[in-house]
Design an enzyme around this catalytic site. Structure first.
Site, PDB file in Angstrom:
ATOM      1  CB  CYS A   1      -3.920   2.954  -2.353  1.00 57.34           C
ATOM      2  SG  CYS A   1      -2.402   0.615  -2.305  1.00 57.34           S
TER       3      CYS A   1
ATOM      4  CB  CYS B   1       3.391  -4.793  -7.759  1.00 57.86           C
ATOM      5  SG  CYS B   1       3.571  -4.654  -6.417  1.00 57.86           S
TER       6      CYS B   1
ATOM      7  CB  CYS C   1      -1.550   0.383   1.161  1.00 60.82           C
ATOM      8  SG  CYS C   1      -0.820  -0.096   2.980  1.00 60.82           S
TER       9      CYS C   1
END
Length: 140
Positions: free
Chosen positions: A88, A92, A14
């Site tokens: 959020c 990645c 996050c």
């Protein structure tokens, strides 16, 4: 899907690595024990773990007060079998053969412990489902 020790590894991400990902990592460690390798990180780590998250986890007997937010690295993603972002908008780095999940969770930042409790409990439910999938109890 496992590291050299034979354990699956999970990375929780996050933005600040101060609330949701810390609670998720703590639940997974608490519920799966040493059956899973657990990491957490943030793209813009906070200075410390959210005090309301620490308090909410303490209420269920899990101490995350010593945890510190960590920066998300490519190596952390590369070394993990499952990468879970926490609703959020974080992304990645994508590597072939990895599994990516996005859990839509409210952000506990700036919230009191009353607002964090339902997030904590929702994370526990998600973690229980994840454990059944990636690291089920060995049956005799």
């Amino acid at each position: 899907m496992a590291d050299s020790s034979g354990k699956p590894s999970v990375l929780f991400v996050c933005v600040h690595n101060a609330g949701r990902s810390q609670m998720a990592a703590a639940w997974l460690t608490h519920l799966a024990g040493d059956r899973v390798e657990v990491r957490s990180a943030g793209s813009s780590p906070g200075a410390s773990v959210n005090p309301a998250a620490v308090e909410a986890m303490a209420e269920v007997g899990i101490d995350i007060s010593a945890e510190t937010p960590k920066i998300l690295t490519i190596d952390a993603v590369r070394e993990s079998d499952v990468c879970i972002t926490m609703g959020c908008g974080d992304t990645c780095p994508v590597f072939p053969g990895k599994r990516y999940l996005d859990w839509k969770l409210d952000d506990p930042a700036g919230q009191g412990v009353e607002a964090v409790r339902p997030i904590r409990d929702e994370i526990k439910t998600l973690i229980e489902g994840l454990i059944k999938e990636i690291a089920p109890e060995a049956t005799a």
